[in-house]
Design an enzyme around this catalytic site. Sequence first.
Site, PDB file in Angstrom:
ATOM      1  CB  SER A 199     146.180  -8.918  63.202  1.00 16.41           C
ATOM      2  OG  SER A 199     145.349  -9.341  62.156  1.00 16.41           O
TER       3      SER A 199
ATOM      4  CG  HIS B  39     141.161  -8.612  64.570  1.00 18.94           C
ATOM      5  ND1 HIS B  39     141.656  -9.878  64.765  1.00 18.94           N
ATOM      6  CD2 HIS B  39     142.000  -8.017  63.677  1.00 18.94           C
ATOM      7  CE1 HIS B  39     142.733 -10.050  64.023  1.00 18.94           C
ATOM      8  NE2 HIS B  39     142.965  -8.930  63.357  1.00 18.94           N
TER       9      HIS B  39
ATOM     10  CG  ASP C  56     139.299 -11.573  66.216  1.00 16.75           C
ATOM     11  OD1 ASP C  56     138.892 -11.290  65.080  1.00 16.75           O
ATOM     12  OD2 ASP C  56     140.499 -11.520  66.540  1.00 16.75           O
TER      13      ASP C  56
END
Length: 387
Positions: A196, A323, A291
């Site tokens: 991320s 995600h 995601d």
Amino acid sequence: AAALCISCALIASSLCAQNTSSTQPSGAHNDSDRARDGKPNLTPEQLEQLKQRAADAKREPVNIDIVRDVVYATVPISSSDLDNSKQSGAIDSNKPQTMELLMDCASPKNSENKKLPAVIFIHGGGWTEGSRSAGELHIRALANAGYFACTIDYRLAKDGIYPAAVYDCKAAVRFLRAHADDLGIDPNRIGAMGYSAGAHLAALLGTTANEKDLEGNVGEAGAKSDIACVVDISGPTDLVKLGSTRGGARALGVWFGGSMQEKAAEVKQASPIDHIDAHDAPFLIIHGTDDNLVPLEQAQMMRDALKKAGVEVEYLEIEGEGHGVTDPRAMQAAAKFLDAHLGGHLEQTLDEFQALLRDRGGRGELGRNRKKRNDSESAPKKPNDDG
């Protein structure tokens, strides 16, 4: 003996990087933190963390050495965090208002006379939360596979808006390279991986090696901050496009300290996709099709831009994954990629790492936004140069 030498070298290097620090040592307590019997008062969350660390220690491979709380740089603390820090007793108001940037390091024992490849793990959390503890299992697995691995903290938005986190990550690379001889690291084999926001920062490391505007003046000076490869898992790459959505604009606004319109130049500068050229580090990009925080398009655009520039890129798209990507095949691809570019043997020792992940139930970095599904529903594309 080799592990002891590396531990001593890290401590010595850490002291060199501190300069003048006003932060109490990790684990220090003032009188208000202690019960009448002299023992520290612990919150339920702290107790749980201690229990988890004790449980992990029982499974810690006997052939690795871990050194925690290594200071790789000392930086100013932001005014927004100053009042809370004073109230907690962590800052002496008579000294410069600074904070220590820490890393936890793991390395294989009995590695004397070897120059180890190194991997820096960068945690996620939207540039506003998270900590280096998210990379605990990763650095253990990497050290067990012949790597020198570290997981780092960096300034979150409350401690410093963009580009503070970028400066910090580059400082971590320079710290390892400046002390490579002492630590037994090959300075030409340093890679970075992240999830991320951490993947975004790793991608910037891989695409901005020669850009002085993003180098900063944090920590060690003189050493270079370029890296040999990048593992990007669920990372945003075009912040201008991400900021065009309401959710993206809100999250980025906190990190940049202003609206997308007010910070347009900074948002563009912070986008890895806008720095790509033929000299960039090889990339492995892993992304889930479902995601809902960082759209799949961000990974696809980055892959295409790298290919167009002639940069080596491998791409793994996992159907149905959200995600953070917890599918075991993601780490299998990462292991193969890191071994190929840095020279470890993570792919051969991955089973123990996967077992640890299963025992932890995807805690921390690996447990975010995973869509429940059967394995038969997932059909990831194989990593390849064609995407």
